[in-house]
Design an enzyme around this catalytic site. Structure first.
Site, mmCIF file in Angstrom:
data_model
loop_
_atom_site.group_PDB
_atom_site.id
_atom_site.type_symbol
_atom_site.label_atom_id
_atom_site.label_comp_id
_atom_site.label_asym_id
_atom_site.label_seq_id
_atom_site.Cartn_x
_atom_site.Cartn_y
_atom_site.Cartn_z
ATOM 1 N N ASP A 41 12.447 6.060 9.171
ATOM 2 C CA ASP A 41 11.558 6.446 8.080
ATOM 3 C C ASP A 41 11.389 7.966 8.125
ATOM 4 O O ASP A 41 10.720 8.489 9.017
ATOM 5 C CB ASP A 41 10.190 5.775 8.223
ATOM 6 C CG ASP A 41 10.200 4.289 7.919
ATOM 7 O OD1 ASP A 41 11.296 3.688 7.907
ATOM 8 O OD2 ASP A 41 9.111 3.724 7.705
ATOM 9 N N LYS A 79 9.542 5.067 0.167
ATOM 10 C CA LYS A 79 8.297 4.657 0.819
ATOM 11 C C LYS A 79 7.152 5.498 0.287
ATOM 12 O O LYS A 79 7.282 6.716 0.150
ATOM 13 C CB LYS A 79 8.446 4.808 2.334
ATOM 14 C CG LYS A 79 7.198 4.463 3.147
ATOM 15 C CD LYS A 79 7.485 4.597 4.641
ATOM 16 C CE LYS A 79 6.222 4.491 5.481
ATOM 17 N NZ LYS A 79 6.495 4.671 6.927
ATOM 18 N N LYS A 86 9.016 0.453 0.091
ATOM 19 C CA LYS A 86 8.085 0.165 1.182
ATOM 20 C C LYS A 86 6.731 0.754 0.817
ATOM 21 O O LYS A 86 6.613 1.962 0.580
ATOM 22 C CB LYS A 86 8.583 0.746 2.508
ATOM 23 C CG LYS A 86 7.589 0.523 3.665
ATOM 24 C CD LYS A 86 8.144 1.029 4.993
ATOM 25 C CE LYS A 86 7.102 0.938 6.104
ATOM 26 N NZ LYS A 86 7.639 1.436 7.406
#
Length: 217
Positions: A91, A153, A182
């Site tokens: 991430d 995300k 996400k």
């Protein structure tokens, strides 16, 4: 969707600055017991956690976290180091300053460089939606879709805001069909998680849901 199915889409997260190995180990035990999608932990603990869980649980870690303003070369190095240590998913925080400056080409090149260094592992790009205008969010959707990353995300969870249903819906409208979402930051109940999934999220980043499930099991 029942709670076990929601947990199967959760990156069970511990990214506190003062996180200890004993706490990370507990997160891993909980992730294994509840069959979460992964555990998301600080880079320092990736190797130890990967050795601990073997192939029974995906290990996710963060790059350029939480501010995103490391150079591309540093982010690439962090990614390569994390993968050598056993990370399955990455991430990374987008360079918010470049985005705010309108240098979307620079943002794109950085994400592509990190994606190349992932060696086929899943890459999620954190755009920190609470710091972007509506137009910048749409531009971020376009750039992340072009980059070869796997997920966009919403948030680090360390800024002034987290995931919102409105942002998830906006992302779903503007990302490419093969891009996933996400939602992370401030998701503390199964009802909130379900709302994010209903809005179009594919993965949830949360630190509280596993404990909530185990408390009520």
């Amino acid at each position: 969707m029942d709670r076990k199915e929601i947990l199967s889409r959760v990156d069970h997260t511990l990214l506190a600055q003062d996180a200890t190995w004993e706490q990370v180990k507990t997160i891993c035990d909980q992730g294994l017991a509840c069959q979460t999608a992964s555990v998301c932990i600080p880079p320092r603990y990736v190797k130890r956690a990967a050795d601990y869980v073997g192939n029974r649980l995906k290990i996710c870690t963060v790059i350029g976290f939480p501010n995103g303003y490391s150079t591309p070369e540093v982010k690439v190095f962090e990614t390569e180091d994390a993968i050598r240590n056993g990370a399955d998913e990455i991430d990374m925080v987008m360079d918010i300053g470049l985005a705010k400056s309108g240098d979307w080409e620079g943002v794109l090149e950085e994400i592509k460089a990190v994606k190349a260094s992932c060696k086929g592992r899943i890459l999620k790009v954190i755009v920190e939606a609470c710091q972007l205008t509506q137009e910048e969010k749409i531009a971020a959707c376009r750039i992340v879709s072009m980059s070869g990353a796997d997920f966009i995300k919403t948030s680090t969870g360390f800024a002034q805001g987290g995931a919102t249903v409105e942002d998830v819906k906006l992302f779903r409208e503007h990302i490419s069909p093969d891009m996933r979402i996400k939602a992370a930051g401030g998701i503390r109940t199964f009802e909130q998680a379900q709302a994010m999934l209903d809005a179009g999220a594919d993965r949830i980043g949360a630190s509280a849901l596993v404990a909530l499930y185990q408390k009520n099991a």
